[in-house]
Write a protein that holds these residues in place. Structure first.
Motif, PDB file in Angstrom:
ATOM      1  N   PRO A 103      41.378  36.242  47.923  1.00  9.78           N
ATOM      2  CA  PRO A 103      40.650  35.511  46.880  1.00  9.78           C
ATOM      3  C   PRO A 103      41.226  35.768  45.502  1.00  9.78           C
ATOM      4  O   PRO A 103      42.180  36.532  45.361  1.00  9.78           O
ATOM      5  N   ALA A 104      40.608  35.125  44.504  1.00 15.02           N
ATOM      6  CA  ALA A 104      41.084  35.252  43.129  1.00 15.02           C
ATOM      7  C   ALA A 104      39.901  35.147  42.174  1.00 15.02           C
ATOM      8  O   ALA A 104      38.934  34.445  42.468  1.00 15.02           O
ATOM      9  N   PRO A 105      39.979  35.859  41.045  1.00 14.50           N
ATOM     10  CA  PRO A 105      38.877  35.829  40.080  1.00 14.50           C
ATOM     11  C   PRO A 105      38.518  34.408  39.650  1.00 14.50           C
ATOM     12  O   PRO A 105      39.404  33.634  39.285  1.00 14.50           O
ATOM     13  N   GLY A 106      37.247  34.078  39.724  1.00 15.73           N
ATOM     14  CA  GLY A 106      36.797  32.764  39.263  1.00 15.73           C
ATOM     15  C   GLY A 106      37.065  31.625  40.221  1.00 15.73           C
ATOM     16  O   GLY A 106      36.692  30.484  39.949  1.00 15.73           O
ATOM     17  N   ALA A 107      37.711  31.905  41.337  1.00 13.44           N
ATOM     18  CA  ALA A 107      37.988  30.834  42.304  1.00 13.44           C
ATOM     19  C   ALA A 107      36.702  30.505  43.077  1.00 13.44           C
ATOM     20  O   ALA A 107      35.874  31.376  43.322  1.00 13.44           O
ATOM     21  N   ALA A 136      35.084  38.493  38.511  1.00 11.17           N
ATOM     22  CA  ALA A 136      36.326  38.828  37.799  1.00 11.17           C
ATOM     23  C   ALA A 136      37.045  40.012  38.438  1.00 11.17           C
ATOM     24  O   ALA A 136      38.274  40.110  38.375  1.00 11.17           O
ATOM     25  N   ASN A 137      36.293  40.904  39.092  1.00 14.70           N
ATOM     26  CA  ASN A 137      36.934  42.102  39.648  1.00 14.70           C
ATOM     27  C   ASN A 137      37.236  41.976  41.152  1.00 14.70           C
ATOM     28  O   ASN A 137      37.484  42.971  41.814  1.00 14.70           O
ATOM     29  N   VAL A 138      37.213  40.755  41.696  1.00  9.27           N
ATOM     30  CA  VAL A 138      37.484  40.592  43.131  1.00  9.27           C
ATOM     31  C   VAL A 138      38.893  41.094  43.462  1.00  9.27           C
ATOM     32  O   VAL A 138      39.816  40.957  42.641  1.00  9.27           O
ATOM     33  N   THR A 139      39.054  41.675  44.633  1.00  5.50           N
ATOM     34  CA  THR A 139      40.361  42.185  45.040  1.00  5.50           C
ATOM     35  C   THR A 139      41.263  41.016  45.444  1.00  5.50           C
ATOM     36  O   THR A 139      40.957  40.273  46.371  1.00  5.50           O
ATOM     37  N   ILE A 140      42.362  40.857  44.711  1.00  6.92           N
ATOM     38  CA  ILE A 140      43.300  39.757  44.968  1.00  6.92           C
ATOM     39  C   ILE A 140      44.224  40.156  46.109  1.00  6.92           C
ATOM     40  O   ILE A 140      44.808  41.240  46.094  1.00  6.92           O
ATOM     41  N   ARG A 141      44.336  39.281  47.108  1.00  6.76           N
ATOM     42  CA  ARG A 141      45.224  39.578  48.241  1.00  6.76           C
ATOM     43  C   ARG A 141      46.261  38.461  48.387  1.00  6.76           C
ATOM     44  O   ARG A 141      46.064  37.345  47.904  1.00  6.76           O
ATOM     45  N   SER A 142      47.315  38.751  49.103  1.00  6.46           N
ATOM     46  CA  SER A 142      48.340  37.735  49.360  1.00  6.46           C
ATOM     47  C   SER A 142      47.816  36.736  50.394  1.00  6.46           C
ATOM     48  O   SER A 142      47.160  37.112  51.362  1.00  6.46           O
ATOM     49  N   ALA A 143      48.093  35.441  50.153  1.00  4.13           N
ATOM     50  CA  ALA A 143      47.720  34.409  51.125  1.00  4.13           C
ATOM     51  C   ALA A 143      48.962  33.683  51.640  1.00  4.13           C
ATOM     52  O   ALA A 143      48.862  32.692  52.358  1.00  4.13           O
TER      53      ALA A 143
END
Ligand SMILES: *[C@@H]1O[C@H](CO)[C@@H](O)[C@H](O)[C@H]1NC(C)=O
Ligand SMILES: *[C@@H]1O[C@H](CO)[C@@H](O)[C@H](O)[C@H]1NC(C)=O
Ligand SMILES: *[C@@H]1O[C@H](CO)[C@@H](O)[C@H](O)[C@H]1NC(C)=O
Ligand SMILES: *[C@@H]1O[C@H](CO)[C@@H](O)[C@H](O)[C@H]1NC(C)=O
Ligand SMILES: *[C@@H]1O[C@H](CO)[C@@H](O)[C@H](O)[C@H]1NC(C)=O
Ligand SMILES: CC(=O)N[C@H]1CO[C@H](CO)[C@@H](O)[C@@H]1O
Length: 555
Positions: free
Chosen positions: A500-504, A486-493
Motif C-alpha cells: 500500500p501507499a500513504p493516502g491511497a 500517512a504512516n502505512v508500511t509501503i511495500r513493493s508491488a
C-alpha cells in the motif's frame, strides 16, 4: 459553442424551441458554470450538452488534452494505450443529431474509454490487443457486443485503456503492465499499484481522463482497480453483459462492467451495455427484461435489509494480506450500514471459506478455457500481421520479441505455458467446474444468503473477496471505503510499483447471488451517498490534469 457569447435575443428565440433552457440555468445572469472534468458526472455533462453550454466535440478535445498531460508526460501514468482518431468526427455528428432530434440516451455524446481487450472495428483506427504486440494491427471481425450497444446509445469511444496484459493471464507480472502500454500507475501516490487487470480504466476514471470507462473481470479485475483508484465499479453477473468480441480468459467467469466516479454513472452505463447478445449464449440465460439500473439509486435502499459479514478468512489479515487499516475502516462501515437502517448479520461465515482459499479448481477451469477460447479468438481474426494464430504461437512470439514483450522484470509467461499444457474439456475440468459451484454457491454465497435470510454480503474489496463470486459468476458492486494512513508500511508491488501507499484508496464491496445487481447498486448507492468517501481526497497534484472545457472551447 458557449452560450455566454450569444445575444439575449438569440437565446429567447432558441429557448422558445428548447424550453429546458430555462429550467436548467439562467444564461441571462452569467456565463454557464462548466463542470470540472476531474469529477463531472454523466448527468452533469448531459445538462451542459443539452443546454448548449458545450459540445461533445469540446469534451473529446478536453479529454484528449487531459490524457496528453499525464499519460506519458508528467507523472507518466500510462493509463491509455491509444486514443480514437475518429472520435472528433463522431462527436460532431452526434452534436448535430442532438440539436436536431435530441439525445438517444443518457450516454449520447459521452466519451467512454474501453479496456484494450474490448474489440472495436479497425476501420475506426484503433487496435484491440489486450496490451500485447502479438495483436497489433489485427483486424477484428466486428465490434464487441457491448461496443455495439454503446454506439447505438450514442456513446463515443474515446480510446483504449492500458491493462495487465491479457487481463493478467500471462504469468507472475505486476498489475497494470502490458508490452504495448508499459507500467500503468495510480494517481493517488507516485508509482502506486493501480491494481488490475482493468488498471488503465481505473486510473483514467479516477482523474477524469474520460467521462466513464469499461473494465472486465474474471476474478478481481474490475473490483480491485475500482478499490485502488477511489471509484464505483460494477462487476456484473456473468451473462448480463456480452463478452462477444472481448479477448477472453474464460466464458465461465469473464464479464464486462463500468468503472466510474459514482454509482450513478455506473448504473447509467450498465443500463446501456446489459442485455442479450446472440454472439454470447451465456447472455441468453439472463432475466427477460434488463432493468433501468438508475431506478436502483435510492438513498434508503439499505433500510430494513439484512447484510451479512463473512468474517472467517475474508477479514483475517493473516490470510488476506490486507493492511490492518482496511479492517478498521470496514468496522466503521458496518456502523454506517446499521445507521442506514440495515440489520448487520455478523458473522455470516461461508462454510467453504478455507476451501476456497486452498482450492486449485478455479485455475484448472481458467487454464483449460483460456487455451480453447484464445485460440478461437485468434482464429476469428480477419488478419493478424504478427502471424500469431494460437496460444502456442503467442508463447513463441513473446520469447522471440523480448524487448517488446519480456523486458527486465516482466519476463514471466508461466500462466500461458500452463494453459497451453491443458488438453481440453476432460474429466478433471468438469470436476473442477462442479467443485467451483460447490465452493462458491452450495457451500458459499447462496448457502449463507439462505441460511441467514440475507439480502447481500459486505466485505472490504481487497483480499479474497472476489473469488467466491468469480467461480460462480456472481455480481459485485464496489464503492470507496477509505484511504491508507500517512504512516502505512509501503511495500513493493512489482519492479516499478508499490502498495500500500500513504493516502491511497481502498473500497467496500457488496456481493449477492446471480442477477441481483439492482439490489446491490441500491446498497452501494445508499452507502456512497451517506459517506461521500471519494471526495475526501484528490490525486497527487502532478497527476491532476489541468485542462478544462473552457481551455478547448473556441474563444
Ligand atoms: C494500430 O496501431 C498501429 C501502430 O501504432 C497504427 O499504425 C494503426 O493505425 C493502429 N490501428 C489499426 C487498426 O491498426
Ligand atoms: C453455449 O454454447 C456452448 C457450445 O455451443 C454450450 O456448450 C453451452 O452449454 C452454451 N451455454 C449456455 C449458457 O447456453
Ligand atoms: C495473525 O498472526 C499474528 C502473528 O502470527 C497473530 O498474533 C494473530 O493472532 C493472528 N491473527 C489471527 C486473526 O489469526
Ligand atoms: C476442488 O474443490 C474441492 C472442494 O469442493 C476440493 O476437495 C478439491 O481438493 C479441490 N481440487 C483442487 C484441485 O484444488
Ligand atoms: C500509524 O499511526 C497510528 C496512530 O496514529 C498507530 O496506531 C499505528 O500503529 C501506526 N502504524 C504504523 C505501521 O506505524
Ligand atoms: C495515448 C498514448 O499516450 N499512448 C501511448 C501509450 O504508450 C505507448 C508506449 O509508450 C506509446 O507508444 C503510446 O503513444
Amino acid at each position: 459553442m458557449a452560450v455566454s457569447r450569444w445575444s439575449p435575443l438569440a437565446l429567447v428565440l432558441l429557448c422558445t424551441h428548447f424550453v429546458r433552457c430555462f429550467s436548467i440555468s439562467n444564461p441571462f445572469v452569467r456565463a454557464p458554470v462548466l463542470p470540472d472534468l476531474y469529477e463531472a458526472s454523466v448527468p452533469e455533462l448531459q445538462v451542459g450538452l443539452d443546454a448548449g453550454h458545450f459540445t461533445s466535440v469540446d469534451l473529446i478535445k478536453a479529454y484528449f488534452a487531459r490524457i496528453e498531460e499525464v499519460n506519458i508526460k508528467g507523472p507518466g501514468l500510462r493509463a491509455v494505450i491509444e486514443t480514437n482518431p475518429s472520435a472528433l468526427k463522431e462527436a460532431a455528428l452526434l452534436d448535430i443529431e442532438r440539436r436536431l432530434t435530441g439525445k438517444r440516451s443518457e450516454m449520447h455524446g459521452i466519451p467512454i474509454l474501453l479496456k484494450d481487450n474490448i474489440a472495436t472495428i479497425a476501420a475506426e483506427g484503433m487496435n484491440t490487443t489486450a496490451g500485447s504486440f502479438s495483436l497489433l494491427g489485427s483486424i477484428v471481425p466486428q465490434d464487441a457486443g457491448v461496443v455495439k450497444r454503446l454506439r447505438r446509445a450514442g456513446a463515443i469511444i474515446l480510446g483504449k485503456a492500458n491493462l495487465s496484459e491479457f487481463a493478467h493471464f500471462r504469468g507472475n507480472i505486476a498489475s497494470g503492465w502490458s508490452g504495448r502500454g508499459g507500467q500503468a500507475s495510480n494517481a493517488y501516490f507516485p508509482h502506486a499499484d493501480p491494481c488490475g487487470s482493468s488498471s488503465g480504466s481505473g486510473v483514467a476514471a479516477s482523474i477524469g481522463l474520460a467521462a466513464v470507462t469499461l473494465g472486465s473481470e474474471t476474478d478481481g479485475s474490475i473490483t480491485c482497480p475500482t478499490s485502488n483508484n477511489n471509484l464505483a465499479g460494477i462487476k456484473p453477473t456473468v451473462g448480463l453483459t456480452s463478452r462477444a468480441g472481448v479477448i477472453p480468459i474464460s466464458a465461465h467467469q469473464d464479464t464486462v462492467g463500468p468503472m466510474t466516479r459514482s454509482l450513478t454513472d455506473a448504473a447509467i452505463v450498465l443500463s446501456v451495455i446489459a442485455g442479450k447478445d446472440p454472439n454470447d449464449n451465456f447472455t441468453l440465460a439472463q432475466p427477460a427484461v434488463v432493468p433501468d439500473f438508475t431506478k436502483a439509486l435510492n438513498k434508503n435502499a439499505l433500510k430494513g435489509k439484512r447484510i451479512g459479514v463473512p468474517r472467517r478468512v475474508f477479514l483475517d489479515d493473516n490470510i488476506t494480506g490486507n493492511d490492518p487499516s482496511i479492517n478498521i475502516a470496514f468496522e466503521q462501515a458496518l456502523l454506517t450500514i446499521k445507521a442506514l437502517g440495515a440489520t448487520v448479520v455478523d458473522p455470516a461465515d461461508l462454510p467453504s471459506a478455507e476451501d476456497i482459499v486452498a482450492s486449485n479448481n478455479e485455475t484448472i477451469v481458467l487454464d483449460t478455457d483460456f487455451k480453447v477460447e484464445l485460440n478461437a479468438y485468434y482464429a476469428a481474426l480477419l488478419k493478424n500481421p504478427s502471424g500469431v494464430r494460437s496460444l502456442a504461437d503467442l508463447i513463441k512470439f513473446d520469447d522471440d520479441n523480448p524487448t517488446l514483450e519480456e523486458p527486465a522484470g516482466f519476463e514471466d509467461q508461466s500462466e500461458l505455458i500452463r494453459s497451453e499444457a491443458t488438453t481440453g474439456f476432460d474429466a478433471t475440468y468438469f470436476a473442477a467446474l462442479a467443485a467451483d459451484h460447490d465452493l462458491g454457491s452450495t457451500r458459499g454465497i447462496d448457502f449463507v444468503l439462505e441460511k441467514f435470510k440475507l439480502d447481500a454480503l459486505v466485505l472490504p474489496a481487497s483480499g479474497f473477496t472476489t473469488t467466491p463470486a468469480a467461480i460462480v459468476g456472481y455480481p459485485i458492486v464496489t464503492v470507496p471505503l477509505g484511504f491508507f494512513p500517512a504512516n502505512v508500511t509501503i511495500r513493493s508491488a512489482g519492479p516499478e510499483t508499490v502498495w500500500p501507499a500513504p493516502g491511497a484508496p481502498f473500497g467496500l464491496s457488496f456481493l449477492g447471488t446471480a442477477f441481483t445487481e439492482f439490489q446491490l447498486i441500491g446498497f452501494g448507492f445508499a452507502y456512497e451517498q451517506k459517506t461521500q468517501t471519494r471526495l475526501q481526497r484528490l490525486a497527487f497534484p502532478a497527476a491532476i490534469p489541468k485542462t478544462q472545457l473552457a481551455d478547448v472551447m473556441q474563444k
